[in-house]
Design an enzyme around this catalytic site. Structure first.
Site, PDB file in Angstrom:
ATOM      1  CG  ASP A  54      41.984  44.126  35.741  1.00  0.00           C
ATOM      2  OD1 ASP A  54      40.979  43.505  35.365  1.00  0.00           O
ATOM      3  OD2 ASP A  54      42.113  44.562  36.909  1.00  0.00           O
ATOM      4  CG  ASP A  56      38.761  39.358  39.731  1.00  0.00           C
ATOM      5  OD1 ASP A  56      38.560  39.196  40.946  1.00  0.00           O
ATOM      6  OD2 ASP A  56      38.581  40.450  39.157  1.00  0.00           O
ATOM      7  CD  GLU A  88      34.405  36.528  44.494  1.00  0.00           C
ATOM      8  OE1 GLU A  88      33.915  36.831  43.392  1.00  0.00           O
ATOM      9  OE2 GLU A  88      35.595  36.696  44.765  1.00  0.00           O
ATOM     10  NE  ARG A 107      36.955  38.877  43.787  1.00  0.00           N
ATOM     11  CZ  ARG A 107      36.230  39.746  43.077  1.00  0.00           C
ATOM     12  NH1 ARG A 107      36.726  40.946  42.786  1.00  0.00           N
ATOM     13  NH2 ARG A 107      35.019  39.439  42.650  1.00  0.00           N
ATOM     14  CG  ASP A 111      38.616  44.661  44.141  1.00  0.00           C
ATOM     15  OD1 ASP A 111      39.661  44.105  43.766  1.00  0.00           O
ATOM     16  OD2 ASP A 111      37.526  44.484  43.598  1.00  0.00           O
ATOM     17  CG  HIS A 120      45.844  45.583  40.714  1.00  0.00           C
ATOM     18  ND1 HIS A 120      45.880  45.740  39.351  1.00  0.00           N
ATOM     19  CD2 HIS A 120      44.556  45.307  41.018  1.00  0.00           C
ATOM     20  CE1 HIS A 120      44.661  45.578  38.858  1.00  0.00           C
ATOM     21  NE2 HIS A 120      43.840  45.322  39.845  1.00  0.00           N
TER      22      HIS A 120
END
Ligand SMILES: *[C@@H]1O[C@H](CO)[C@@H](O)[C@H](O)[C@H]1NC(C)=O
Ligand SMILES: *[C@@H]1O[C@H](CO)[C@@H](O)[C@H](O)[C@H]1NC(C)=O
Ligand SMILES: *[C@@H]1O[C@H](CO)[C@@H](O)[C@H](O)[C@H]1NC(C)=O
Ligand SMILES: *[C@@H]1O[C@H](CO)[C@@H](O)[C@H](O)[C@H]1NC(C)=O
Ligand SMILES: *[C@@H]1O[C@H](CO)[C@@H](O)[C@H](O)[C@H]1NC(C)=O
Ligand SMILES: CC(=O)N[C@H]1CO[C@H](CO)[C@@H](O)[C@@H]1O
Length: 874
Positions: free
Chosen positions: A372, A486, A489, A553, A569, A627
């Site tokens: 990450d 990630d 958006e 994502r 998440d 994860h």
């Protein structure tokens, strides 16, 4: 940046078309005082058929407000009128359109080479600004199972989604649909030719076409509706007044909220088990309203109305026809299907390495290690922490030496506050002008993990080249194998920018879909993840010359061409374990079969039992990644560790089968993880099932989703099913069965008539995929079965397209003869052999078994024949 938009534009000639007049109602006058006949017109509309005339949230809709819109105002029967703060009850609107609400009329219609083209006109304005009073509608009969409709503004060009969709060359000859148009008010009705079933009927409510509010409604053929993502819900949507908002958003998965991706596609069942689909190609913020009529309303705040109807007739064909339009998913690199391990909080490369070694030590399958954002230097992309992650390049080399791979996280936002000359990605990005600009034309500065950041504009090819250069340079330091993108958006910790939000019509549209977050990039916002994935996949291809591995994502239709998806998440809770099944099934409908949830949950610490059950289910996610918090198998008791290891070995043993399913997804747009209703569309009992699913057509997975149980209930559609492990058969009449499910077991059943290729599992797919095949045949009553295998080197680009693959069909005929037929072969197949087979469902002991005329020893027990031999498959 409207690249590659192709749609039908054809010549037309004037003809006479007989139009069906559905209503012969007069257009209502704007601002007319409601009359008593108006009230009667309101009373005839039953509650399930009320189409909301005042959808704005946070407004108490009074009778005055409602009537100012010329709509009907009737509190619901059960509501107490003394509750003035309400304007709807259980979702039922009190303010709704009368049947004669002003809408468009069809004033001219011409035949074109692909269908028809017509002009729609509205007599006066309504209550949203920017009414477009004349619009053009084009209907194209693109294929026998695909109808395409576009409604545009002929006087100005409006935003259109820049994804490439195929244009049909000529009009469909024997369409399975019938199109009827009503003139006044304008309406579009689509029926299935063979049954007459009404698939679309837009006359149920008025059409709106204003600059920032476009809306139309349709009746639905049944309340069985699926798709419409990304949301957390049950697989089968609830049509009892359910508003689903679409606008890419960074928010932990919760109900009633728009999540990371946008997928304006639904699949609906009709009576008798046929299915059709609908896709609105629009990327603006929108609401989709489901109501019990059953009916559906699309409400978007920009773009055009551009949609497709897919005629199936079975659910699987609907998805195939949908991905024909948006693009079929890429064939994944082989290790994409292995076990992936990640954590937010490995605070050093050494601690990451410790976990890798520990898994090796315990003999737990593990193909790919991830990091990450911890690995980055102050969370800056394309850097690694020189202190805590100094051994990262060595860790990656060690992984490679063990045939394992390494994936890094990247966020799109680029730190904008580093001293000049110290951070190439930002300096170079500024130089090349790759960042999104604010209203004044300066790079828009927001805030993400590294602090203040600029956002690359992936709609521009120049940005793709800059992204590639960054990846290439970083790959020279840390030879990563894949990318996890990630926060795309894109997520921003401040509203708008560091300077807040400007005041304009894009920031404050007349209608705001529920829960959406404002942004100046009004049209492109929900496409950000798609465009970043495209840039990332193409860069990886250039750097590695292999199939790119990207997990994103945020997502949008056609994402499957470039990446897979993880479900975000989630929490370490039993409920999240259950809802993950809906997530993977729904994304398979969206043409993104490479999908999984964070095994054991992302936030909160999982109980051991939950983590065991989740690993068992996760072994059957098409994409399997654990994860977060130390929750890899080695973090638990020996018993739990062993159960998790067995689940992963089971997955690895099924790799030949899973890989073949991905080939069919790539080639035909088939689903990999498949809802039961796809295989049994005639069985209504399967329509709501989201606790079980299939791999392909034949492997039924029945996981435990509750704590403290050692059994699980599962529905078995009519037919013969075989326990995958024991070969025991059960003949179901279409019933719920109780199955033993001790903590170390996940129930798997084979459907009659299937042949499943498997392999001895090992610690990596590189090793296990070199093992001989073991074929498991589950015979149907008449003694037949079939299956197949797609095989190639697992990583080269376009092996199917360049004929570098092997494809074999296996079958067992009634007289218990198994044959394999090599339909296509390549070099890779010379490594393939079969060393054993099992036949489930053999009613009596055979006198002898011949393999290529040579008699071989076999065992017979409980209707099963097993034998070992060694045979090249070609
Ligand atoms: C149909 O054809 C007529 C006559 O050529 C033309 O005036 C009209 O604009 C056409 N309508 C459309 C929608 O193209
Ligand atoms: C379409 O909807 C209208 C309005 O509800 C209804 O009157 C009409 O019968 C429907 N048409 C068909 C073909 O179902
Ligand atoms: C990393 O985490 C481990 C265990 O959580 C801890 O013992 C160690 O001190 C941490 N190291 C750093 C550099 O923060
Ligand atoms: C797998 O590992 C072996 C031994 O280290 C090595 O020779 C081989 O090249 C590796 N293969 C791949 C694809 O990494
Ligand atoms: C992997 O393969 C090796 C060599 O064939 C074998 O010794 C080992 O047991 C296998 N590992 C597992 C987990 O099956
Ligand atoms: C495990 C779980 O709850 N999965 C949910 C996580 O969130 C996604 C949306 O991003 C849902 O689709 C999943 O069902």
């Amino acid at each position: 940046n409207l690249v590659n938009v192709s749609y039908c534009r054809n010549g037309f000639k004037n003809v006479n078309i007989v139009m069906l007049l559905m209503h012969n109602l007069l257009r209502a006058e704007v601002n007319r005082i409601p009359s008593s006949s108006h009230k009667e017109a309101c009373n005839v509309i039953s509650e399930p058929w009320r189409f909301d005339c005042y959808p704005e949230r946070g407004v108490v809709v009074t009778q005055e407000l409602c009537e100012a819109r010329n709509c009907c105002f009737i509190p619901t029967s059960s509501a107490s009128t003394s509750a003035p703060s309400q304007s709807r009850k259980n979702g039922i609107p009190w303010c709704f359109y009368p049947l004669d609400f002003p809408s468009y009329s069809l004033v001219s219609l011409n035949e074109t080479s692909m269908g028809v083209k017509g002009t729609l006109v509205k007599g006066g304005t309504t209550y949203y600004p920017g009414d477009i009073l004349t619009v053009e509608m084009e209907i194209c009969h693109e294929t026998d199972t695909r109808l395409h409709v576009r409604i545009t503004d002929p006087s100005s060009s409006r935003y259109e989604v820049p994804i490439s969709v195929p244009a049909a060359a000529k009009k469909a000859e024997n369409p399975e649909y019938l199109v009827e148009l009503t003139k006044q008010p304008f309406g579009l009705i689509v029926r299935r030719r063979s049954t007459g079933a009404v698939l679309l009927n837009t006359t149920v409510a008025p059409l709106f076409y204003t600059d920032q509010f476009l809306q139309f409604s349709t009746s639905l053929a049944s309340p069985y509706i699926y798709g419409l993502g990304e949301h957390r819900s049950t697989f089968l949507h609830d049509v009892r007044w359910n508003t689903l908002t679409m606008w890419a958003r960074d928010v932990p998965p919760m109900e009633q909220t728009n999540l990371y991706g946008v997928h304006p596609f639904y699949l609906t069942m009709e009576a008798g088990g046929t299915a059709h689909g609908f896709f609105l190609l629009n990327s603006n913020a929108m609401d989709v309203v489901l109501q019990p009529a059953p009916a559906l309303t699309w409400r978007t705040i920009g773009g055009i109305l551009d949609f497709y109807v897919f005629l199936g007739p079975d659910p699987g064909s609907v998805v195939e026809q949908y991905v024909d339009v948006i693009g079929r998913p890429a064939m994944p690199i082989y290790w994409a299907l292995g076990y992936h391990l990640c954590r937010w909080g490995y605070n050093s490369s050494d601690s990451t390495w410790e976990v890798v070694k520990s898994l090796r030590n315990y003999g737990i399958p593990h193909d790919t290690q991830w990091n990450d954002i911890d690995y980055m230097d102050q969370f800056k992309d394309f850097t690694f922490d020189p202190t805590n992650f100094d051994s990262l390049p060595d860790l990656v080399r060690d992984l490679h030496a063990h045939n394992q791979t390494y994936v890094i996280m990247l966020d799109p936002a680029i730190s904008s506050t580093q001293p000049k000359g110290s951070y190439w990605p930002f300096d170079e990005g500024l130089k090349r002008g790759v960042f999104m600009k604010d209203a004044e034309g300066k790079p828009l500065i927001g805030k993400v993990w590294p602090g203040q950041t600029a956002f690359p504009d992936f709609s521009d090819e120049v940005t793709h080249e800059w992204w590639f250069d960054n990846l290439r340079k970083f790959h020279e330091k840390v030879p990563f194998d894949g990318l996890w993108i990630d926060m795309n958006e894109p997520s921003n910790f401040v509203d708008g920018s560091m300077n807040g939000c400007p005041t304009n019509s894009l920031e404050n549209p007349p209608y705001t879909p529920v829960q959406q977050k404002q942004s100046t990039h009004y049209n492109l916002h929900s496409l950000y993840g798609l465009m970043e994935a495209k840039a990332s996949a193409s860069a990886l291809k250039r750097i590695l010359s292999k199939r790119p591995f990207v997990i994103s994502r945020s997502s949008f239709p056609s994402q499957g061409l470039y990446s897979g998806h993880w479900l975000g998440d989630n929490r370490s809770q039993w409920k999240d374990l259950y809802t993950s099944i809906t997530g993977i099934l729904t994304f398979n409908l969206f043409g993104i079969p490479l999908v999984g949830a964070d095994i054991c949950g992302f936030s909160e610490e999982p109980q051991e039992e939950l983590c065991v059950r989740w690993t068992q289910l996760g072994a059957f996610y098409p994409f399997t990644r654990n994860h977060n918090t130390p929750q890899d198998p080695t973090a638990f008791s020996p018993l739990a560790r062993e159960a998790m290891k067995q689940a992963l070995l089971l997955r690895y043993s099924l790799f030949p089968f899973l890989y073949t399913l991905f080939h069919h997804a790539h080639l035909h747009g088939h689903t990999v993880a498949r809802p039961l209703m796809f295989e049994f569309p005639g069985d209504v009992k399967t329509y709501g099932i989201d606790k079980q699913f299939l791999w392909g057509r034949s492997l039924l997975v029945t996981p435990v989703l509750e704590p403290g149980v050692d059994f699980v209930g599962g529905y078995f559609p009519p037919g013969l099913w075989f326990d995958y492990f024991t070969g025991d058969s059960v003949r179901s009449k279409g019933e719920e069965l109780r199955l033993d499910a001790p903590l170390d077991k996940i129930n798997l059943h084979l459907r009659e008539g299937s042949i499943t290729p498997t392999q001895a599992p090992n610690l990596t797919l590189w090793i296990s995929s070199g093992q001989p095949l073991h074929l498991v045949s589950a015979l149907s009553d008449d003694g037949s079965a079939s299956g197949d295998l797609f095989w190639d080197d697992g990583e080269s680009l376009d092996t199917y397209e360049t004929n570098q693959y092997t494809y074999i069909v296996f079958s067992v005929s009634q007289v218990l003869t198994m044959t394999s037929q090599v339909l296509h072969s390549s070099q890779e197949a010379s490594f393939l052999s079969v060393d054993s087979t099992s036949f489930y469902g053999v009613p009596e002991k055979p006198s002898r078994v011949l393999v290529n005329t040579r008699e071989v020893p076999f065992t017979y027990r409980d209707n099963q024949v097993k034998m070992r031999f060694m045979l090249q498959v070609h």
